[in-house]
Design a protein around this motif. Structure first.
Motif, PDB file in Angstrom:
ATOM      1  N   VAL A  78       0.829  -1.205   0.000  1.00 22.98           N
ATOM      2  CA  VAL A  78       0.000   0.000   0.000  1.00 22.98           C
ATOM      3  C   VAL A  78       0.866   1.259   0.000  1.00 22.98           C
ATOM      4  O   VAL A  78       0.520   2.266  -0.617  1.00 22.98           O
ATOM      5  CB  VAL A  78      -0.954  -0.015   1.210  1.00 22.98           C
ATOM      6  N   ARG A 246      -6.409   0.910   2.633  1.00 25.45           N
ATOM      7  CA  ARG A 246      -6.562   1.481   1.298  1.00 25.45           C
ATOM      8  C   ARG A 246      -5.838   2.818   1.219  1.00 25.45           C
ATOM      9  O   ARG A 246      -5.967   3.661   2.111  1.00 25.45           O
ATOM     10  CB  ARG A 246      -8.047   1.682   0.988  1.00 25.45           C
ATOM     11  N   ASN A 256      -4.529   3.323  -5.696  1.00 24.61           N
ATOM     12  CA  ASN A 256      -5.603   2.335  -5.694  1.00 24.61           C
ATOM     13  C   ASN A 256      -5.203   1.011  -5.055  1.00 24.61           C
ATOM     14  O   ASN A 256      -5.977   0.063  -5.086  1.00 24.61           O
ATOM     15  CB  ASN A 256      -6.089   2.071  -7.126  1.00 24.61           C
ATOM     16  N   ILE A 258      -4.505  -1.814  -2.258  1.00 27.10           N
ATOM     17  CA  ILE A 258      -5.084  -2.180  -0.973  1.00 27.10           C
ATOM     18  C   ILE A 258      -4.249  -3.283  -0.339  1.00 27.10           C
ATOM     19  O   ILE A 258      -3.555  -4.036  -1.032  1.00 27.10           O
ATOM     20  CB  ILE A 258      -6.550  -2.655  -1.104  1.00 27.10           C
ATOM     21  N   GLU A 296      -8.229  -4.077  -7.654  1.00 24.68           N
ATOM     22  CA  GLU A 296      -7.868  -3.087  -6.647  1.00 24.68           C
ATOM     23  C   GLU A 296      -6.411  -2.721  -6.860  1.00 24.68           C
ATOM     24  O   GLU A 296      -5.513  -3.440  -6.463  1.00 24.68           O
ATOM     25  CB  GLU A 296      -8.082  -3.645  -5.240  1.00 24.68           C
TER      26      GLU A 296
END
Length: 451
Positions: A78, A246, A256, A258, A296
């Motif tokens: 992330v 996120r 974007n 996660i 994701e």
């Protein structure tokens, strides 16, 4: 001499010289509080530092080795690959979601690369020690400091010279240069600004925890999110053990990405393969269930969509959704009614994303329609079939991004049939054992499923 005061909104930071019952900027009631105005510093402005010189963009040296991995793969993903020296990161989330747990586990791993100063402004060091014992945190170079004064924190940073700094939380830190209460807009803005200068000036990676409001946004002025380099939101349903980290802003990576975690008694555990986890309890041969590959960031995740369509006992049918946009489902129901010919307007409709995941991309439209039609017709979707595609108001199925990643993930988990937009079939290679079927309309897709 009477001190000047100003009224500041505690939600958005709007300022006005007089009190108002409702903030004209964010429309929150009773959110303006009185604060003292800091006196301006008199004197000439200090000359700009001459330490830095203009440099051509092509001459700037950048290497990926500058990033420091914290040892938690989902957290590193992330962040964009690891912690950046001088990076300023804000982490927000609901109370009890696991923000402090995640940062304490990350601090334990980062302590192998240098000293970590963990400032706990809401708990005592004994409370943090008890949590650390439950999590198995025992790093030698992890230092705890129970302090709320910003000046005292800066003094300890100068003495200890840590390699990483964690502040939990920014709303409880205050500076003596302002007379307003801790947590006020002016205090949060000033403390965050000075911490940002410390992080940038000393190259000290800094993590701060932020409280959230009732609507889920980080409390305090909106400019707080603009001051930091990275904004991470920790999400999760209290009824599920899974947590999703996120990135909504990241100057050093994708916005974007996660990370998926599972809350256990020993703390947060990584979930490197969330698709298998979310599909582990999927019922077989049951109407109203479909599987969609959602993207994701750079990671495809297969999730189960569940729908229940039943006769309404009230004058106005109910529309209840969990994990997906309510307005999007209403739009798809109208398309099914008008373009496909299913009579749904007088039915109660419930849509749920299993596992507590929240889906935001339009590529799941076709899967939602398949689950709704399956429940209404009482015909199950074939168990080893996946669907994805955006559906327009005319009932057409539009192409989506990165179809190859979605198809490969489905093939890896044993799915052998995929209904996808016909526009995505161009230059798309079919994995071994996978049959790709291109569809141009929602009616064509549903006919292929329930023929």
């Amino acid at each position: 001499m009477k001190q000047k005061t100003i009224y500041s909104c505690q939600q958005c930071g709007y300022q006005t010289p007089k009190w108002l019952g409702k903030c004209p900027d964010c429309n929150q009631w009773d959110s303006l509080t009185e604060e003292a105005v800091a006196a301006p510093v008199k004197g000439r402005m200090a000359p700009a530092s001459s330490g830095s010189q203009p440099q051509r963009l092509a001459e700037v040296q950048v290497s990926e080795e500058d990033r420091i991995r914290c040892g938690i793969g989902e957290f590193d993903r992330v962040l964009g690959g690891g912690v950046v020296p001088g990076g300023f990161t804000l982490i927000g989330g609901d109370p009890g979601i696991g923000k402090s747990t995640l940062l304490l586990q990350a601090a334990d791993q980062l302590a192998t690369a240098g000293k970590v100063l963990y400032v706990t402004a809401e708990e005592s060091t004994r409370q943090v020690k008890l949590r650390g014992g439950r999590l198995g945190v025992a790093a030698h170079d992890l230092f705890l400091l129970a302090e709320t004064s910003l000046e005292a924190i800066f003094e300890r940073v100068r003495e200890l010279k840590p390699a990483f700094l964690v502040v939990d939380s920014i709303q409880t830190i205050f500076t003596g240069s302002l007379e307003s209460a801790p947590g006020s807009v002016s205090q949060v803005r000033e403390c965050a600004g000075r911490l940002m200068h410390l992080a940038k000036g000393e190259g000290l990676p800094t993590f701060i925890v932020g409280h959230v409001t009732k609507d889920g946004s980080i409390a305090g002025p909106r400019m707080l999110e603009h001051m930091v380099d990275t904004v991470l939101y920790f999400e999760g349903d209290p009824g599920h053990p899974y947590r999703i980290l996120r990135a909504v802003k990241n100057r050093f990576g994708s916005t974007n990405e996660i990370g998926v975690f599972e809350m256990r008694e020993q703390g947060l555990a990584e979930v490197p393969n969330p698709s298998e986890l979310f599909l582990a309890e999927r019922p077989q041969g049951v109407a109203g269930s479909s599987v969609v590959p959602s993207l994701e960031g750079s990671r495809p995740i297969l999730v189960e969509l569940q729908a229940l369509v039943t006769g309404s006992s009230f004058g106005t049918p109910r529309r209840t959704t969990m994990g997906i946009d309510h307005n999007r489902v209403a739009l798809l129901v109208a398309v099914l009614e008008k373009k496909v010919g299913l009579s749904l307007l007088a039915q109660d409709i419930f849509v749920n994303v299993a596992g507590g995941v929240r889906l935001n991309e339009p590529a799941v439209d076709l899967g939602v329609m398949a689950a709704l039609a399956s429940s209404h017709l009482n015909k199950p979707v074939p168990g080893r079939t996946i669907l994805f595609g955006e559906v327009g108001l005319a009932g057409e199925v539009r192409a989506v991004s990165r179809p190859e990643l979605r198809v490969k993930e489905a093939a890896r988990l044993g799915f052998d049939r995929c209904l996808l937009p016909a526009g995505n079939l161009k230059n798309l290679e079919s994995p071994p054992g996978m049959t790709l079927i291109g569809v141009r309309s929602a009616e064509e897709a549903l006919e292929g499923l329930f023929e």
